[in-house]
Design a protein around this motif. Structure first.
Motif, PDB file in Angstrom:
ATOM      1  N   PHE A  27      13.738  39.694  68.741  1.00  0.00           N
ATOM      2  CA  PHE A  27      15.201  39.773  68.614  1.00  0.00           C
ATOM      3  C   PHE A  27      15.879  39.346  69.904  1.00  0.00           C
ATOM      4  O   PHE A  27      16.976  38.803  69.905  1.00  0.00           O
ATOM      5  CB  PHE A  27      15.644  41.226  68.371  1.00  0.00           C
ATOM      6  CG  PHE A  27      15.506  41.717  66.967  1.00  0.00           C
ATOM      7  CD1 PHE A  27      15.955  40.964  65.892  1.00  0.00           C
ATOM      8  CD2 PHE A  27      14.946  42.967  66.717  1.00  0.00           C
ATOM      9  CE1 PHE A  27      15.851  41.442  64.591  1.00  0.00           C
ATOM     10  CE2 PHE A  27      14.836  43.453  65.423  1.00  0.00           C
ATOM     11  CZ  PHE A  27      15.290  42.695  64.361  1.00  0.00           C
ATOM     12  N   PHE A  36      23.162  42.252  70.283  1.00  0.00           N
ATOM     13  CA  PHE A  36      22.884  43.694  70.237  1.00  0.00           C
ATOM     14  C   PHE A  36      23.957  44.477  70.978  1.00  0.00           C
ATOM     15  O   PHE A  36      24.406  45.535  70.508  1.00  0.00           O
ATOM     16  CB  PHE A  36      21.484  44.053  70.745  1.00  0.00           C
ATOM     17  CG  PHE A  36      21.215  45.512  70.518  1.00  0.00           C
ATOM     18  CD1 PHE A  36      21.038  46.004  69.224  1.00  0.00           C
ATOM     19  CD2 PHE A  36      21.226  46.407  71.568  1.00  0.00           C
ATOM     20  CE1 PHE A  36      20.871  47.364  68.987  1.00  0.00           C
ATOM     21  CE2 PHE A  36      21.056  47.773  71.333  1.00  0.00           C
ATOM     22  CZ  PHE A  36      20.866  48.247  70.046  1.00  0.00           C
ATOM     23  N   TYR A  45      28.266  51.387  63.913  1.00  0.00           N
ATOM     24  CA  TYR A  45      27.025  51.691  64.643  1.00  0.00           C
ATOM     25  C   TYR A  45      27.276  52.925  65.520  1.00  0.00           C
ATOM     26  O   TYR A  45      27.572  52.830  66.701  1.00  0.00           O
ATOM     27  CB  TYR A  45      26.562  50.478  65.462  1.00  0.00           C
ATOM     28  CG  TYR A  45      25.120  50.608  65.926  1.00  0.00           C
ATOM     29  CD1 TYR A  45      24.064  50.454  65.038  1.00  0.00           C
ATOM     30  CD2 TYR A  45      24.829  50.919  67.251  1.00  0.00           C
ATOM     31  CE1 TYR A  45      22.757  50.593  65.456  1.00  0.00           C
ATOM     32  CE2 TYR A  45      23.515  51.059  67.678  1.00  0.00           C
ATOM     33  CZ  TYR A  45      22.488  50.890  66.781  1.00  0.00           C
ATOM     34  OH  TYR A  45      21.182  51.038  67.197  1.00  0.00           O
ATOM     35  N   ASN A 156      12.004  53.148  66.442  1.00  0.00           N
ATOM     36  CA  ASN A 156      11.539  51.798  66.110  1.00  0.00           C
ATOM     37  C   ASN A 156      10.017  51.694  66.075  1.00  0.00           C
ATOM     38  O   ASN A 156       9.470  50.629  65.809  1.00  0.00           O
ATOM     39  CB  ASN A 156      12.138  50.766  67.067  1.00  0.00           C
ATOM     40  CG  ASN A 156      13.658  50.702  66.986  1.00  0.00           C
ATOM     41  OD1 ASN A 156      14.338  50.812  67.986  1.00  0.00           O
ATOM     42  ND2 ASN A 156      14.198  50.570  65.797  1.00  0.00           N
ATOM     43  N   TYR A 196      23.726  49.603  59.743  1.00  0.00           N
ATOM     44  CA  TYR A 196      22.833  48.437  59.785  1.00  0.00           C
ATOM     45  C   TYR A 196      23.307  47.299  58.863  1.00  0.00           C
ATOM     46  O   TYR A 196      22.588  46.325  58.669  1.00  0.00           O
ATOM     47  CB  TYR A 196      21.398  48.878  59.435  1.00  0.00           C
ATOM     48  CG  TYR A 196      20.836  49.794  60.502  1.00  0.00           C
ATOM     49  CD1 TYR A 196      20.139  49.282  61.592  1.00  0.00           C
ATOM     50  CD2 TYR A 196      21.081  51.165  60.469  1.00  0.00           C
ATOM     51  CE1 TYR A 196      19.664  50.107  62.589  1.00  0.00           C
ATOM     52  CE2 TYR A 196      20.620  52.012  61.465  1.00  0.00           C
ATOM     53  CZ  TYR A 196      19.910  51.476  62.518  1.00  0.00           C
ATOM     54  OH  TYR A 196      19.454  52.296  63.515  1.00  0.00           O
ATOM     55  N   THR A 203      25.463  42.384  62.609  1.00  0.00           N
ATOM     56  CA  THR A 203      24.075  42.810  62.432  1.00  0.00           C
ATOM     57  C   THR A 203      23.271  41.735  61.707  1.00  0.00           C
ATOM     58  O   THR A 203      22.122  41.453  62.077  1.00  0.00           O
ATOM     59  CB  THR A 203      24.025  44.146  61.662  1.00  0.00           C
ATOM     60  OG1 THR A 203      24.819  45.095  62.372  1.00  0.00           O
ATOM     61  CG2 THR A 203      22.619  44.649  61.540  1.00  0.00           C
ATOM     62  N   ILE A 242      14.402  46.940  57.897  1.00  0.00           N
ATOM     63  CA  ILE A 242      15.236  45.786  58.217  1.00  0.00           C
ATOM     64  C   ILE A 242      14.402  44.520  57.990  1.00  0.00           C
ATOM     65  O   ILE A 242      13.295  44.386  58.532  1.00  0.00           O
ATOM     66  CB  ILE A 242      15.757  45.884  59.663  1.00  0.00           C
ATOM     67  CG1 ILE A 242      16.605  47.163  59.793  1.00  0.00           C
ATOM     68  CG2 ILE A 242      16.597  44.651  60.021  1.00  0.00           C
ATOM     69  CD1 ILE A 242      16.610  47.767  61.155  1.00  0.00           C
ATOM     70  N   GLU A 270      12.105  44.992  61.503  1.00  0.00           N
ATOM     71  CA  GLU A 270      12.101  46.268  62.238  1.00  0.00           C
ATOM     72  C   GLU A 270      12.216  47.444  61.291  1.00  0.00           C
ATOM     73  O   GLU A 270      12.836  47.358  60.239  1.00  0.00           O
ATOM     74  CB  GLU A 270      13.258  46.317  63.255  1.00  0.00           C
ATOM     75  CG  GLU A 270      13.214  47.549  64.142  1.00  0.00           C
ATOM     76  CD  GLU A 270      13.889  47.370  65.497  1.00  0.00           C
ATOM     77  OE1 GLU A 270      13.164  47.249  66.502  1.00  0.00           O
ATOM     78  OE2 GLU A 270      15.128  47.364  65.545  1.00  0.00           O
ATOM     79  N   SER A 272      13.648  51.470  61.549  1.00  0.00           N
ATOM     80  CA  SER A 272      14.373  52.412  62.403  1.00  0.00           C
ATOM     81  C   SER A 272      14.277  53.788  61.754  1.00  0.00           C
ATOM     82  O   SER A 272      14.981  54.078  60.788  1.00  0.00           O
ATOM     83  CB  SER A 272      15.825  51.950  62.567  1.00  0.00           C
ATOM     84  OG  SER A 272      16.461  52.712  63.564  1.00  0.00           O
TER      85      SER A 272
END
Ligand code: TRP
Length: 310
Positions: A27, A36, A45, A156, A196, A203, A242, A270, A272
């Motif tokens: 990323f 980010f 977020y 993560n 997300y 995102t 994700i 990913e 989370s």
């Protein structure tokens, strides 16, 4: 940026697996880091702002639990505002030790910390913090080590890897050591999914940038417009999944390796994980830590926790 054969083979291995996956570390090229940062400022977020609020609201108690003459060992480069809040209030620190795999990123942020906090003995360590590493020797002998791991980055890591990481923290904390960690909590799935899947699409851009990064720096040829962002919360497991979903049957290449991907097929980018307080305490206990204090926001979205070696 230098591309190593081991990175290419890591990417190829992930894309050959079922389901296809690419490590979240891809990323963060320059564009990804900017995106980010933009995510952390989105109203949806909640993680970053909530954690920062918890730190600010409880800073006196946090400082007293860390104690005097501690060495603060941050897992990560320490570029966040949360770290600055902590360093502003920890006036009697033996040392501040940010640990990061990216040499460049680490030294840039350590320089910034040194100029803002010239009285603090800042001793950056270039290391992969998922494995044991050697700590530097500060000028002042620390009374204890306190590992700092903000951002719910623990989320993560899949369960076994999160356990391994907690064990590394346990080792680095040493005798009388402690852990100060940000842990995102299970809650109304709508709140989590919105975090997300923001309404302005930052995102989505962040997730898709991973393919652009591989095109730019790793000799890939993804048609980025033929993929879409997806993030779904699995409330049974307590994690956001994700992914990048292919919009069509297509082929892409990385160097000499060609891959087929079907219409609707996913590339995992990913997880989370979100925890309950009990779930996190149980995992921490198995790694040798006892939870001493949990701070939360009024809505109990997020927690900052202080643990000691049990
Ligand atoms: N560590 C962040 C998290 O789990 C990473 C993140 C935020 C993320 N938003 C994202 C990863 C969107 C992929 C896609 O909250």
């Amino acid at each position: 940026m230098a591309v190593s054969d081991s990175e290419i083979s890591e990417i190829v291995t992930g894309l050959s697996a079922k389901p296809k996956q690419i490590s979240p570390k891809y990323f963060y090229d320059e564009r990804g880091s900017q995106l980010f940062d933009a995510i952390t400022e989105l109203p949806e977020y909640y993680l970053t702002n909530t954690e920062l609020g918890i730190m600010r609201d409880n800073i006196d108690e946090i400082v007293s639990m860390v104690g005097k003459q501690a060495s603060l060992i941050e897992f990560g480069s320490g570029s966040s505002l949360k770290t600055r809040v902590l360093l502003q209030h920890l006036s009697e620190l033996a040392a501040y030790v940010p640990v990061d795999i990216s040499d460049e990123h680490l030294h840039a942020s350590a320089e910034a910390i040194r100029s803002e906090f010239p009285h603090i003995d800042t001793l950056p360590v270039v290391a992969d913090f998922t494995k044991q590493f050697d700590l530097p020797t500060p000028m002042v002998m620390p009374v204890r080590n306190v590992v700092y791991f903000p951002g719910s980055t623990i989320g993560n890591f899949e369960h076994d890897l999160a356990m391994e990481l907690l064990r590394v923290m346990h080792h680095e904390a040493g005798k009388n050591g402690a852990l100060l960690i940000g842990v995102d909590l299970q809650k109304d799935p709508e709140i989590i999914e919105a975090a997300y899947n923001d309404s302005v699409g930052v995102t989505a851009e962040f997730n898709l940038n991973m393919l652009q990064h591989l095109n730019r720096d790793y000799g890939a040829n993804f048609d980025v417009s033929e993929f879409e962002h997806s993030a779904n919360y699995d409330s049974d497991i307590g994690r956001v999944v994700i992914e990048l979903i292919s919009r069509t049957d297509q082929t892409f290449e990385i160097g000499d390796n060609a891959f087929d991907i079907g219409d609707g097929e996913a590339i995992l980018t990913e997880y989370s994980h979100k925890y309950t307080l009990d779930g996190f305490a149980a995992m921490a206990k198995a790694a040798g830590f006892a939870v001493r204090k949990v701070w939360m926001d009024a809505d109990q979205l997020f927690s900052v926790q202080f643990l000691t070696r049990s």
